[in-house]
Design a protein around this motif. Sequence first.
Motif, PDB file in Angstrom:
ATOM      1  N   SER A  85      59.683  35.678  74.138  1.00  0.00           N
ATOM      2  CA  SER A  85      61.047  35.325  73.756  1.00  0.00           C
ATOM      3  C   SER A  85      61.230  35.706  72.296  1.00  0.00           C
ATOM      4  O   SER A  85      60.652  35.086  71.406  1.00  0.00           O
ATOM      5  N   GLU A  86      62.004  36.755  72.056  1.00  0.00           N
ATOM      6  CA  GLU A  86      62.107  37.350  70.726  1.00  0.00           C
ATOM      7  C   GLU A  86      63.559  37.614  70.346  1.00  0.00           C
ATOM      8  O   GLU A  86      64.377  37.926  71.193  1.00  0.00           O
ATOM      9  N   GLN A  87      63.856  37.519  69.046  1.00  0.00           N
ATOM     10  CA  GLN A  87      65.107  38.029  68.497  1.00  0.00           C
ATOM     11  C   GLN A  87      64.828  39.377  67.856  1.00  0.00           C
ATOM     12  O   GLN A  87      63.724  39.625  67.355  1.00  0.00           O
ATOM     13  N   PHE A  88      65.815  40.263  67.823  1.00  0.00           N
ATOM     14  CA  PHE A  88      65.606  41.594  67.265  1.00  0.00           C
ATOM     15  C   PHE A  88      65.343  41.551  65.760  1.00  0.00           C
ATOM     16  O   PHE A  88      64.728  42.453  65.203  1.00  0.00           O
ATOM     17  N   SER A  89      65.822  40.507  65.103  1.00  0.00           N
ATOM     18  CA  SER A  89      65.514  40.246  63.703  1.00  0.00           C
ATOM     19  C   SER A  89      65.691  38.745  63.497  1.00  0.00           C
ATOM     20  O   SER A  89      66.320  38.074  64.320  1.00  0.00           O
ATOM     21  N   ALA A  93      60.221  40.146  66.603  1.00  0.00           N
ATOM     22  CA  ALA A  93      60.718  39.238  65.605  1.00  0.00           C
ATOM     23  C   ALA A  93      59.886  38.016  65.349  1.00  0.00           C
ATOM     24  O   ALA A  93      59.210  37.955  64.347  1.00  0.00           O
ATOM     25  N   THR A 138      59.040  29.331  67.224  1.00  0.00           N
ATOM     26  CA  THR A 138      59.717  30.357  66.445  1.00  0.00           C
ATOM     27  C   THR A 138      59.432  30.183  64.965  1.00  0.00           C
ATOM     28  O   THR A 138      59.066  29.130  64.483  1.00  0.00           O
ATOM     29  N   SER A 154      57.733  43.658  71.167  1.00  0.00           N
ATOM     30  CA  SER A 154      58.285  42.454  70.570  1.00  0.00           C
ATOM     31  C   SER A 154      58.532  42.716  69.100  1.00  0.00           C
ATOM     32  O   SER A 154      57.760  43.394  68.441  1.00  0.00           O
ATOM     33  N   GLY A 169      68.504  39.390  71.436  1.00  0.00           N
ATOM     34  CA  GLY A 169      67.065  39.327  71.609  1.00  0.00           C
ATOM     35  C   GLY A 169      66.629  39.824  72.975  1.00  0.00           C
ATOM     36  O   GLY A 169      67.414  40.404  73.743  1.00  0.00           O
ATOM     37  N   SER A 207      69.308  37.794  63.832  1.00  0.00           N
ATOM     38  CA  SER A 207      70.100  38.457  64.865  1.00  0.00           C
ATOM     39  C   SER A 207      70.481  37.490  65.985  1.00  0.00           C
ATOM     40  O   SER A 207      69.721  36.601  66.344  1.00  0.00           O
ATOM     41  N   SER A 237      72.371  31.385  75.227  1.00  0.00           N
ATOM     42  CA  SER A 237      72.626  32.822  75.246  1.00  0.00           C
ATOM     43  C   SER A 237      73.094  33.256  76.624  1.00  0.00           C
ATOM     44  O   SER A 237      72.738  32.651  77.639  1.00  0.00           O
TER      45      SER A 237
END
Length: 231
Positions: A56-60, A20, A28, A18, A66, A63, A101
């Motif tokens: 549940s993650e975003q790459f940054s 982000a 979040t 993970s 994810g 971004s 998404s």
Amino acid sequence: MKLKQLVFIALILGSEPSVAQTTDSLQTGDVPIGGAPIPIEIFAGNKAFTFQLIVSEQFSPKSRFGFFNVTNFMGDYKKIGQTAEFFSQSILTAQVWKGISVTGGLSAIGSSNSNLITVRPTAGLQYLFAGPDFVIVVLPRLDLTQTYNFETFTVLEFKPRLSKNWGIYTRLQGLYNYNTKLDFHEVSSIYLRLGVSFKSVQFGVGSNHDFYGPNADNVNNFGVFIKTDIF
């Protein structure tokens, strides 16, 4: 498939890195890359225990791309002839508009009764809203091979704070899986949780209601849960 093999596969598919955000459960926030916690839950019922992990993650933080993973493992308490079930989804997400998404990845399901684990490519959509007190995740998807199962996975969390350290924790989680090739209901579930939170730990009572096959044969499991974040 032996129970130990199912546990091993569940841990492998559920241990994606993970990178982000996520502070409390699926909430979040801007967290340094590599420092985001992962929520896990253990549920001990009158008929079986379950382990669940949801990422549940975003790459940054900024971004559009994810990663999402949900892994669920269930086993009963028998020493001989134990029944175990496992499913996991690992997908990449690309946000197209305000929490919506498009998704694509792999879905895996297995059972000790069939001694099989099936892995299929899958694609669909994801809606994610994560606020301080409320979380909504809706994930409709379609398997792209074999029986072309259509599935919707949903999580609704409500967790208002009562003080700095204490709060209320509730969750409604649902899954519906339909075999479109053979035209029948394959599996569905409703999970309910009611409890309290102390800092990053939630605990209380709950129930799991699982439905199998065309006749939706029902298995009910009542018990207690504990949920926390790991890194």
